[in-house]
Write a protein that holds these residues in place. Structure first.
Motif, mmCIF file in Angstrom:
data_model
loop_
_atom_site.group_PDB
_atom_site.id
_atom_site.type_symbol
_atom_site.label_atom_id
_atom_site.label_comp_id
_atom_site.label_asym_id
_atom_site.label_seq_id
_atom_site.Cartn_x
_atom_site.Cartn_y
_atom_site.Cartn_z
ATOM 1 N N LEU A 198 42.593 12.150 -31.691
ATOM 2 C CA LEU A 198 43.653 12.941 -32.313
ATOM 3 C C LEU A 198 43.190 13.546 -33.636
ATOM 4 O O LEU A 198 43.543 14.680 -33.971
ATOM 5 C CB LEU A 198 44.913 12.079 -32.514
ATOM 6 N N ARG A 199 42.363 12.801 -34.364
ATOM 7 C CA ARG A 199 41.825 13.368 -35.618
ATOM 8 C C ARG A 199 40.917 14.554 -35.312
ATOM 9 O O ARG A 199 40.916 15.555 -36.040
ATOM 10 C CB ARG A 199 41.053 12.289 -36.394
ATOM 11 N N HIS A 200 40.140 14.427 -34.241
ATOM 12 C CA HIS A 200 39.283 15.544 -33.832
ATOM 13 C C HIS A 200 40.134 16.777 -33.502
ATOM 14 O O HIS A 200 39.821 17.898 -33.933
ATOM 15 C CB HIS A 200 38.432 15.131 -32.623
ATOM 16 N N LEU A 201 41.205 16.573 -32.759
ATOM 17 C CA LEU A 201 42.075 17.695 -32.396
ATOM 18 C C LEU A 201 42.757 18.289 -33.624
ATOM 19 O O LEU A 201 42.916 19.504 -33.732
ATOM 20 C CB LEU A 201 43.128 17.231 -31.381
ATOM 21 N N LEU A 202 43.132 17.413 -34.560
ATOM 22 C CA LEU A 202 43.757 17.887 -35.806
ATOM 23 C C LEU A 202 42.796 18.784 -36.579
ATOM 24 O O LEU A 202 43.181 19.837 -37.099
ATOM 25 C CB LEU A 202 44.137 16.701 -36.685
ATOM 26 N N ARG A 252 48.335 31.249 -30.337
ATOM 27 C CA ARG A 252 49.427 31.063 -29.373
ATOM 28 C C ARG A 252 49.534 29.609 -28.927
ATOM 29 O O ARG A 252 50.227 29.290 -27.982
ATOM 30 C CB ARG A 252 49.183 31.954 -28.152
ATOM 31 N N THR A 253 48.822 28.749 -29.642
ATOM 32 C CA THR A 253 48.765 27.338 -29.238
ATOM 33 C C THR A 253 49.197 26.442 -30.388
ATOM 34 O O THR A 253 48.866 26.717 -31.545
ATOM 35 C CB THR A 253 47.324 26.969 -28.819
ATOM 36 N N ALA A 254 49.929 25.401 -30.077
ATOM 37 C CA ALA A 254 50.264 24.390 -31.085
ATOM 38 C C ALA A 254 49.745 23.035 -30.620
ATOM 39 O O ALA A 254 49.750 22.728 -29.431
ATOM 40 C CB ALA A 254 51.778 24.314 -31.286
ATOM 41 N N LEU A 255 49.264 22.259 -31.578
ATOM 42 C CA LEU A 255 48.940 20.855 -31.325
ATOM 43 C C LEU A 255 50.186 20.043 -31.658
ATOM 44 O O LEU A 255 50.706 20.143 -32.773
ATOM 45 C CB LEU A 255 47.773 20.409 -32.221
#
Ligand code: ZN
Length: 201
Positions: free
Chosen positions: A54-58, A23-26
């Protein structure tokens, strides 16, 4: 006018945030060569520091099956925004491309937008709704411009907004802090760090 010193009102920074990956989008905002890379047309000097977060979140998003979406500032010749900021992110130029460190993979969503708000004139809302997404993790640049307008626009549509403060950048500290204060106070978003987000298994 004499210089004035103002204090940033306190906002809460969450130490632990757990999201449902389905239910979440980055959403990565405008991490394009013109804004991030030396020699770009409108460089935010601290934007490069947000690449590792941001790479970590990706990685987290891709491993957990989260939707990954990007906005790409996209202007045509003669765009009136050039009177405000000079020419930047001209469609088809190298400066318009998303930086190679964060390049979108096949199947990820990329929204070419003309203005600050990633929802304006794009199918972003529709695409999130049909996927059943109610929460957005938003990072990128510029914190008080495209990140803030997109976060605000998401909140007005009742999406929950999470902003990792190490994953956004602005031209001044004031701009960054005032954007975070606005996300927290006005849009009731969650401010956290990129390393504080985990996914529900
Ligand atoms: Zn622009």
């Amino acid at each position: 006018m004499a210089d004035r010193v103002v204090e940033v009102p306190q906002y809460e920074v969450a130490e632990q945030v757990t999201v449902d990956p389905h239910r979440t989008a980055l959403l990565i905002v405008d991490m394009q060569n013109d804004f991030v890379k030396e020699g770009g047309k409108l460089v935010v000097p601290t934007a490069k520091l947000t690449i590792p977060p941001l790479r970590h979140l990706l990685e987290l998003a891709r491993q957990s099956g989260m939707t990954v979406a990007y906005t790409q500032d996209s202007h045509l010749p003669g765009d009136p925004e050039f009177e405000l900021f000079g020419e930047h992110c001209l469609v088809g130029t190298p400066g318009w491309e998303v930086i190679e460190e964060l390049v979108p993979q096949a199947g990820e969503l990329v929204y070419q937008k003309r203005r600050y708000d990633g929802f304006y004139g794009t199918s972003l809302e529709h695409d999130l709704r049909v996927r059943g997404i109610d929460t957005l993790i938003i990072g990128g640049t510029v914190a008080n411009i495209c990140v803030l307008h997109t976060a605000g626009s998401a909140a007005l549509r009742w999406f929950k907004v999470i902003v990792p403060r190490d994953a956004i950048s602005a031209l001044t500290e004031f701009d960054l802090e005032s954007a975070l204060r606005q996300v927290h106070f006005l849009y009731r978003g969650t401010i956290t760090g990129s390393g504080c987000i985990s996914v529900k298994s």
